[in-house]
Design a protein around this motif. Structure first.
Motif, PDB file in Angstrom:
ATOM      1  N   GLN A   1       0.681  -1.375  -0.035  1.00  0.00           N
ATOM      2  CA  GLN A   1       0.030   0.031  -0.008  1.00  0.00           C
ATOM      3  C   GLN A   1       0.838   1.314   0.134  1.00  0.00           C
ATOM      4  OE1 GLN A   1      -2.531  -0.608   3.277  1.00  0.00           O
ATOM      5  NE2 GLN A   1      -3.931  -1.982   2.512  1.00  0.00           N
ATOM      6  N   TYR A   2       2.046   1.357   0.590  1.00  0.00           N
ATOM      7  CA  TYR A   2       3.132   2.356   0.642  1.00  0.00           C
ATOM      8  C   TYR A   2       4.414   2.173  -0.013  1.00  0.00           C
ATOM      9  CZ  TYR A   2      -0.588   3.419   4.137  1.00  0.00           C
ATOM     10  OH  TYR A   2      -1.852   3.529   4.570  1.00  0.00           O
ATOM     11  N   GLU A   3       4.901   3.053  -0.461  1.00  0.00           N
ATOM     12  CA  GLU A   3       6.192   2.866  -1.149  1.00  0.00           C
ATOM     13  C   GLU A   3       7.151   2.249   0.120  1.00  0.00           C
ATOM     14  OE1 GLU A   3       9.499   3.072  -3.577  1.00  0.00           O
ATOM     15  OE2 GLU A   3       7.346   3.615  -3.929  1.00  0.00           O
ATOM     16  N   ASN A   4       7.162   2.502   1.203  1.00  0.00           N
ATOM     17  CA  ASN A   4       8.124   1.851   2.207  1.00  0.00           C
ATOM     18  C   ASN A   4       7.424   0.388   2.603  1.00  0.00           C
ATOM     19  OD1 ASN A   4       6.085   2.933   3.618  1.00  0.00           O
ATOM     20  ND2 ASN A   4       7.354   3.841   5.386  1.00  0.00           N
ATOM     21  N   SER A   5       6.387  -0.093   2.140  1.00  0.00           N
ATOM     22  CA  SER A   5       5.937  -1.344   2.639  1.00  0.00           C
ATOM     23  C   SER A   5       6.897  -2.494   2.107  1.00  0.00           C
ATOM     24  CB  SER A   5       4.564  -1.576   2.059  1.00  0.00           C
ATOM     25  OG  SER A   5       3.439  -0.796   2.642  1.00  0.00           O
ATOM     26  N   PRO A   6       6.823  -3.701   2.846  1.00  0.00           N
ATOM     27  CA  PRO A   6       7.818  -4.800   2.238  1.00  0.00           C
ATOM     28  C   PRO A   6       7.503  -5.160   1.030  1.00  0.00           C
ATOM     29  CG  PRO A   6       6.765  -5.157   4.307  1.00  0.00           C
ATOM     30  CD  PRO A   6       5.973  -3.878   4.066  1.00  0.00           C
ATOM     31  N   ASP A   7       8.704  -5.679   0.024  1.00  0.00           N
ATOM     32  CA  ASP A   7       8.456  -6.084  -1.329  1.00  0.00           C
ATOM     33  C   ASP A   7       7.787  -7.509  -1.156  1.00  0.00           C
ATOM     34  OD1 ASP A   7       9.072  -4.000  -2.450  1.00  0.00           O
ATOM     35  OD2 ASP A   7      11.077  -4.190  -2.002  1.00  0.00           O
ATOM     36  N   MET A   8       8.185  -8.058   0.115  1.00  0.00           N
ATOM     37  CA  MET A   8       7.858  -9.553   0.066  1.00  0.00           C
ATOM     38  C   MET A   8       7.531  -9.655   1.795  1.00  0.00           C
ATOM     39  SD  MET A   8      11.215 -11.438  -1.769  1.00  0.00           S
ATOM     40  CE  MET A   8      10.079 -13.086  -1.955  1.00  0.00           C
ATOM     41  N   THR A   9       6.645 -10.703   2.099  1.00  0.00           N
ATOM     42  CA  THR A   9       6.149 -10.644   3.284  1.00  0.00           C
ATOM     43  C   THR A   9       6.001 -12.187   3.633  1.00  0.00           C
ATOM     44  OG1 THR A   9       3.777 -10.787   2.714  1.00  0.00           O
ATOM     45  CG2 THR A   9       4.772  -8.863   3.466  1.00  0.00           C
ATOM     46  N   GLY A  10       6.019 -12.668   4.609  1.00  0.00           N
ATOM     47  CA  GLY A  10       6.251 -14.036   5.013  1.00  0.00           C
ATOM     48  C   GLY A  10       6.113 -14.671   6.328  1.00  0.00           C
ATOM     49  N   SER A  11       6.599 -15.683   6.898  1.00  0.00           N
ATOM     50  CA  SER A  11       6.951 -16.258   8.453  1.00  0.00           C
ATOM     51  C   SER A  11       7.616 -17.146   8.329  1.00  0.00           C
ATOM     52  CB  SER A  11       5.590 -16.590   9.120  1.00  0.00           C
ATOM     53  OG  SER A  11       4.911 -17.873   8.095  1.00  0.00           O
ATOM     54  N   CYS A  12       8.292 -17.291   9.675  1.00  0.00           N
ATOM     55  CA  CYS A  12       9.330 -18.355   9.912  1.00  0.00           C
ATOM     56  C   CYS A  12       9.211 -18.706  11.450  1.00  0.00           C
ATOM     57  CB  CYS A  12      10.776 -18.040   9.752  1.00  0.00           C
ATOM     58  SG  CYS A  12      11.189 -16.758  10.692  1.00  0.00           S
ATOM     59  N   VAL A  13       9.776 -20.022  11.762  1.00  0.00           N
ATOM     60  CA  VAL A  13       9.681 -20.436  13.217  1.00  0.00           C
ATOM     61  C   VAL A  13      11.078 -20.452  13.418  1.00  0.00           C
ATOM     62  CG1 VAL A  13       8.860 -22.186  14.676  1.00  0.00           C
ATOM     63  CG2 VAL A  13       7.437 -21.589  12.791  1.00  0.00           C
ATOM     64  N   VAL A  14      11.484 -20.034  14.746  1.00  0.00           N
ATOM     65  CA  VAL A  14      12.752 -20.010  15.136  1.00  0.00           C
ATOM     66  C   VAL A  14      12.637 -20.575  16.708  1.00  0.00           C
ATOM     67  CG1 VAL A  14      15.021 -19.038  15.634  1.00  0.00           C
ATOM     68  CG2 VAL A  14      13.734 -18.452  13.471  1.00  0.00           C
ATOM     69  N   GLY A  15      13.228 -21.558  17.300  1.00  0.00           N
ATOM     70  CA  GLY A  15      13.053 -21.804  18.475  1.00  0.00           C
ATOM     71  C   GLY A  15      11.304 -21.923  18.989  1.00  0.00           C
ATOM     72  N   GLY A  16      10.711 -22.478  18.105  1.00  0.00           N
ATOM     73  CA  GLY A  16       9.366 -22.598  18.621  1.00  0.00           C
ATOM     74  C   GLY A  16       8.501 -21.262  18.501  1.00  0.00           C
ATOM     75  N   VAL A  17       9.186 -20.166  18.179  1.00  0.00           N
ATOM     76  CA  VAL A  17       8.494 -18.935  18.163  1.00  0.00           C
ATOM     77  C   VAL A  17       8.390 -18.593  16.918  1.00  0.00           C
ATOM     78  CG1 VAL A  17       8.644 -16.526  18.839  1.00  0.00           C
ATOM     79  CG2 VAL A  17       9.479 -18.101  20.317  1.00  0.00           C
ATOM     80  N   THR A  18       7.029 -18.074  16.455  1.00  0.00           N
ATOM     81  CA  THR A  18       6.673 -17.774  14.929  1.00  0.00           C
ATOM     82  C   THR A  18       6.960 -16.179  15.046  1.00  0.00           C
ATOM     83  OG1 THR A  18       5.020 -19.550  14.874  1.00  0.00           O
ATOM     84  CG2 THR A  18       4.942 -17.739  13.163  1.00  0.00           C
TER      85      THR A  18
END
Length: 70
Positions: free
Chosen positions: A18-35
């Motif tokens: 929506q904005y120029e400074n919005s991320p070009d890519m988005t997603g998620s990951c799990v590290v040490g059981g934390v999302t």
């Protein structure tokens, strides 16, 4: 059979930028059981090499639900 999702994640093109400074890519990951949510921005070094700069933020539980450990 249980699938271990620790130390895994995925990034996708941001189809809702929506904005120029919005991320070009988005997603998620799990590290040490934390999302974590991931935001990624396309950048280029002064010598022309392309890379993705990322920021991770702890995903907040929805509707007061506690986060499950992976």
């Amino acid at each position: 059979m249980s699938y271990n999702v620790n130390l895994t994640g995925a990034l996708f093109p941001n189809g809702n930028k929506q904005y120029e400074n919005s991320p070009d890519m988005t997603g998620s990951c799990v590290v040490g059981g934390v999302t974590y949510n991931i935001g990624g921005w396309f950048h280029e070094t002064p010598d022309g090499r392309k890379y993705v700069k990322m920021r991770l933020t702890v995903r907040k539980p929805r509707d007061g639900a506690e986060q499950k450990d992976a």
